[in-house]
Design a protein around this motif. Structure first.
Motif, PDB file in Angstrom:
ATOM      1  N   ASP A  95      34.234  -0.009  25.358  1.00 31.04           N
ATOM      2  CA  ASP A  95      34.512  -1.430  25.114  1.00 31.04           C
ATOM      3  C   ASP A  95      35.516  -1.656  23.987  1.00 31.04           C
ATOM      4  OD1 ASP A  95      32.685  -2.101  27.126  1.00 31.04           O
ATOM      5  OD2 ASP A  95      31.014  -2.181  25.702  1.00 31.04           O
ATOM      6  N   ILE A  96      36.553  -0.823  23.918  1.00 31.24           N
ATOM      7  CA  ILE A  96      37.587  -1.013  22.891  1.00 31.24           C
ATOM      8  C   ILE A  96      38.453  -2.212  23.286  1.00 31.24           C
ATOM      9  CG2 ILE A  96      39.650  -0.043  21.804  1.00 31.24           C
ATOM     10  CD1 ILE A  96      37.201   1.364  20.817  1.00 31.24           C
ATOM     11  N   GLU A  97      38.589  -3.134  22.350  1.00 34.06           N
ATOM     12  CA  GLU A  97      39.469  -4.287  22.537  1.00 34.06           C
ATOM     13  C   GLU A  97      40.427  -4.328  21.353  1.00 34.06           C
ATOM     14  OE1 GLU A  97      37.274  -7.931  23.008  1.00 34.06           O
ATOM     15  OE2 GLU A  97      35.786  -6.945  24.290  1.00 34.06           O
ATOM     16  N   ILE A  98      41.718  -4.359  21.652  1.00 32.82           N
ATOM     17  CA  ILE A  98      42.738  -4.438  20.609  1.00 32.82           C
ATOM     18  C   ILE A  98      43.570  -5.685  20.875  1.00 32.82           C
ATOM     19  CG2 ILE A  98      44.752  -3.318  19.567  1.00 32.82           C
ATOM     20  CD1 ILE A  98      43.443  -0.618  20.381  1.00 32.82           C
ATOM     21  N   SER A  99      43.569  -6.604  19.927  1.00 31.60           N
ATOM     22  CA  SER A  99      44.240  -7.888  20.135  1.00 31.60           C
ATOM     23  C   SER A  99      45.578  -7.996  19.411  1.00 31.60           C
ATOM     24  CB  SER A  99      43.327  -9.033  19.689  1.00 31.60           C
ATOM     25  OG  SER A  99      42.991  -8.880  18.322  1.00 31.60           O
ATOM     26  N   GLN A 100      45.829  -7.088  18.476  1.00 30.88           N
ATOM     27  CA  GLN A 100      47.075  -7.167  17.699  1.00 30.88           C
ATOM     28  C   GLN A 100      47.399  -5.789  17.150  1.00 30.88           C
ATOM     29  OE1 GLN A 100      46.894 -10.065  14.533  1.00 30.88           O
ATOM     30  NE2 GLN A 100      48.667  -9.221  13.497  1.00 30.88           N
ATOM     31  N   LEU A 101      48.692  -5.455  17.111  1.00 25.69           N
ATOM     32  CA  LEU A 101      49.122  -4.192  16.525  1.00 25.69           C
ATOM     33  C   LEU A 101      49.616  -4.436  15.103  1.00 25.69           C
ATOM     34  CD1 LEU A 101      51.153  -2.611  19.471  1.00 25.69           C
ATOM     35  CD2 LEU A 101      48.763  -2.199  18.833  1.00 25.69           C
ATOM     36  N   PRO A 102      49.120  -3.658  14.149  1.00 23.87           N
ATOM     37  CA  PRO A 102      49.634  -3.782  12.781  1.00 23.87           C
ATOM     38  C   PRO A 102      51.032  -3.180  12.690  1.00 23.87           C
ATOM     39  CG  PRO A 102      47.985  -2.045  12.916  1.00 23.87           C
ATOM     40  CD  PRO A 102      48.047  -2.685  14.269  1.00 23.87           C
ATOM     41  N   LYS A 103      51.724  -3.528  11.637  1.00 22.51           N
ATOM     42  CA  LYS A 103      53.106  -3.087  11.431  1.00 22.51           C
ATOM     43  C   LYS A 103      53.192  -2.118  10.258  1.00 22.51           C
ATOM     44  CE  LYS A 103      54.920  -7.526  12.927  1.00 22.51           C
ATOM     45  NZ  LYS A 103      55.606  -8.742  12.494  1.00 22.51           N
ATOM     46  N   LEU A 104      54.349  -1.508  10.138  1.00 27.57           N
ATOM     47  CA  LEU A 104      54.662  -0.634   9.021  1.00 27.57           C
ATOM     48  C   LEU A 104      54.317  -1.339   7.708  1.00 27.57           C
ATOM     49  CD1 LEU A 104      56.048   2.015   8.050  1.00 27.57           C
ATOM     50  CD2 LEU A 104      58.203   0.739   8.071  1.00 27.57           C
ATOM     51  N   HIS A 105      53.643  -0.648   6.811  1.00 25.84           N
ATOM     52  CA  HIS A 105      53.205  -1.103   5.484  1.00 25.84           C
ATOM     53  C   HIS A 105      51.987  -2.023   5.497  1.00 25.84           C
ATOM     54  CE1 HIS A 105      56.655   0.974   3.978  1.00 25.84           C
ATOM     55  NE2 HIS A 105      57.488   0.159   4.577  1.00 25.84           N
ATOM     56  N   ASP A 106      51.484  -2.406   6.681  1.00 23.17           N
ATOM     57  CA  ASP A 106      50.234  -3.163   6.734  1.00 23.17           C
ATOM     58  C   ASP A 106      49.074  -2.245   6.363  1.00 23.17           C
ATOM     59  OD1 ASP A 106      51.361  -5.553   7.595  1.00 23.17           O
ATOM     60  OD2 ASP A 106      50.845  -5.254   9.710  1.00 23.17           O
ATOM     61  N   GLU A 107      48.016  -2.821   5.798  1.00 23.35           N
ATOM     62  CA  GLU A 107      46.792  -2.068   5.584  1.00 23.35           C
ATOM     63  C   GLU A 107      45.725  -2.603   6.522  1.00 23.35           C
ATOM     64  OE1 GLU A 107      43.618  -0.478   2.267  1.00 23.35           O
ATOM     65  OE2 GLU A 107      44.620  -2.394   1.884  1.00 23.35           O
ATOM     66  N   ILE A 108      45.174  -1.697   7.323  1.00 22.70           N
ATOM     67  CA  ILE A 108      44.067  -2.072   8.190  1.00 22.70           C
ATOM     68  C   ILE A 108      42.775  -1.630   7.507  1.00 22.70           C
ATOM     69  CG2 ILE A 108      45.306  -2.240  10.371  1.00 22.70           C
ATOM     70  CD1 ILE A 108      44.580   0.628  11.002  1.00 22.70           C
ATOM     71  N   ILE A 109      41.754  -2.455   7.650  1.00 22.31           N
ATOM     72  CA  ILE A 109      40.443  -2.221   7.045  1.00 22.31           C
ATOM     73  C   ILE A 109      39.430  -2.126   8.181  1.00 22.31           C
ATOM     74  CG2 ILE A 109      38.660  -3.143   5.512  1.00 22.31           C
ATOM     75  CD1 ILE A 109      41.207  -2.538   3.991  1.00 22.31           C
ATOM     76  N   THR A 110      38.658  -1.050   8.185  1.00 21.18           N
ATOM     77  CA  THR A 110      37.715  -0.828   9.275  1.00 21.18           C
ATOM     78  C   THR A 110      36.296  -0.702   8.743  1.00 21.18           C
ATOM     79  OG1 THR A 110      39.355   0.162  10.719  1.00 21.18           O
ATOM     80  CG2 THR A 110      37.080   0.795  11.114  1.00 21.18           C
ATOM     81  N   THR A 111      35.389  -1.395   9.426  1.00 22.72           N
ATOM     82  CA  THR A 111      33.967  -1.321   9.124  1.00 22.72           C
ATOM     83  C   THR A 111      33.273  -0.558  10.243  1.00 22.72           C
ATOM     84  OG1 THR A 111      34.049  -3.438   7.959  1.00 22.72           O
ATOM     85  CG2 THR A 111      31.870  -2.656   8.653  1.00 22.72           C
ATOM     86  N   VAL A 112      32.577   0.499   9.856  1.00 27.18           N
ATOM     87  CA  VAL A 112      31.776   1.304  10.775  1.00 27.18           C
ATOM     88  C   VAL A 112      30.323   0.941  10.529  1.00 27.18           C
ATOM     89  CG1 VAL A 112      31.056   3.656  11.367  1.00 27.18           C
ATOM     90  CG2 VAL A 112      33.436   3.210  10.709  1.00 27.18           C
ATOM     91  N   SER A 113      29.632   0.486  11.556  1.00 26.03           N
ATOM     92  CA  SER A 113      28.212   0.149  11.455  1.00 26.03           C
ATOM     93  C   SER A 113      27.415   1.118  12.327  1.00 26.03           C
ATOM     94  CB  SER A 113      27.960  -1.286  11.926  1.00 26.03           C
ATOM     95  OG  SER A 113      28.709  -2.194  11.142  1.00 26.03           O
ATOM     96  N   ILE A 114      26.528   1.862  11.687  1.00 28.79           N
ATOM     97  CA  ILE A 114      25.726   2.847  12.404  1.00 28.79           C
ATOM     98  C   ILE A 114      24.628   2.109  13.179  1.00 28.79           C
ATOM     99  CG2 ILE A 114      24.297   4.928  12.206  1.00 28.79           C
ATOM    100  CD1 ILE A 114      27.209   5.278  11.131  1.00 28.79           C
ATOM    101  N   LEU A 115      24.635   2.291  14.498  1.00 25.14           N
ATOM    102  CA  LEU A 115      23.605   1.674  15.334  1.00 25.14           C
ATOM    103  C   LEU A 115      22.429   2.610  15.540  1.00 25.14           C
ATOM    104  CD1 LEU A 115      25.892   0.073  18.069  1.00 25.14           C
ATOM    105  CD2 LEU A 115      24.910  -1.024  16.044  1.00 25.14           C
ATOM    106  N   GLN A 116      22.749   3.908  15.742  1.00 25.21           N
ATOM    107  CA  GLN A 116      21.721   4.903  16.002  1.00 25.21           C
ATOM    108  C   GLN A 116      22.236   6.259  15.575  1.00 25.21           C
ATOM    109  OE1 GLN A 116      20.835   4.935  20.167  1.00 25.21           O
ATOM    110  NE2 GLN A 116      18.671   4.595  19.842  1.00 25.21           N
ATOM    111  N   GLU A 117      21.357   7.067  15.020  1.00 26.36           N
ATOM    112  CA  GLU A 117      21.731   8.411  14.607  1.00 26.36           C
ATOM    113  C   GLU A 117      20.535   9.307  14.885  1.00 26.36           C
ATOM    114  OE1 GLU A 117      24.344  10.116  10.893  1.00 26.36           O
ATOM    115  OE2 GLU A 117      22.953   8.485  10.514  1.00 26.36           O
ATOM    116  N   PHE A 118      20.750  10.328  15.744  1.00 26.78           N
ATOM    117  CA  PHE A 118      19.651  11.218  16.076  1.00 26.78           C
ATOM    118  C   PHE A 118      20.197  12.549  16.570  1.00 26.78           C
ATOM    119  CE2 PHE A 118      16.480  12.988  18.999  1.00 26.78           C
ATOM    120  CZ  PHE A 118      15.386  13.053  18.153  1.00 26.78           C
ATOM    121  N   GLY A 119      19.716  13.619  15.989  1.00 26.58           N
ATOM    122  CA  GLY A 119      20.063  14.956  16.463  1.00 26.58           C
ATOM    123  C   GLY A 119      21.550  15.261  16.460  1.00 26.58           C
ATOM    124  N   GLY A 120      22.267  14.756  15.464  1.00 23.29           N
ATOM    125  CA  GLY A 120      23.700  15.022  15.383  1.00 23.29           C
ATOM    126  C   GLY A 120      24.558  14.117  16.246  1.00 23.29           C
TER     127      GLY A 120
END
Length: 146
Positions: A95-120
């Motif tokens: 379900d990857i959705e990309i609505s805009q491409l960043p440009k040279l010198h832009d900083e993108i900030i990403t939040t990773v939210s752990i939903l489930q973690e089990f057995g590696g």
């Protein structure tokens, strides 16, 4: 979780010790915040970045940045335990959705939210923003090598 952008937990040199990728394939350069269930990373797009075309950072670069942000969560988790982080693999991208491409010198900030973690195996939601506007989101499943 509050992100203090002028005071990251880690900059480029430190961040690179926490992930398996090496230049020129590194697509995270800041660690802004960490908890057991969430991480916020950043990447400033430089002229030598892979996946840069006509000054735009392509979809494949955004997806790789998202994946490396997940790897950064694992790497920092092991760093806090004073252990070497194992290599991980992307098990699936959904379900990857990309609505805009960043440009040279832009900083993108990403939040990773752990939903489930089990057995590696870790299932995460990932959201990438540019100037506090969501430009990409999706889910990833990662698997640690045994």
């Amino acid at each position: 979780m509050t992100v203090v952008r002028n005071n990251p937990l880690g900059e480029k040199d430190f961040v690179e010790t926490l992930i398996p990728q090496r230049f020129p394939f590194v697509m995270v350069d800041k660690l802004y915040s960490y908890s057991e269930t969430e991480l916020v990373s950043g990447f400033t797009i430089q002229s030598d970045a892979l996946f840069l075309e006509n000054d735009f950072f392509l979809e494949s670069g955004i997806i790789e940045h998202m994946a490396q942000s997940v790897a950064l969560h694992t790497g920092y988790q092991f760093y806090l335990k004073k252990m070497q982080a194992p290599t991980g693999y992307i098990g699936s991208v959904k379900d990857i959705e990309i609505s805009q491409l960043p440009k040279l010198h832009d900083e993108i900030i990403t939040t990773v939210s752990i939903l489930q973690e089990f057995g590696g195996i870790t299932l995460v939601d990932v959201v990438t923003k540019l100037d506090d506007v969501e430009i990409a989101k999706g889910q990833m499943k990662t698997v640690l090598a045994k």
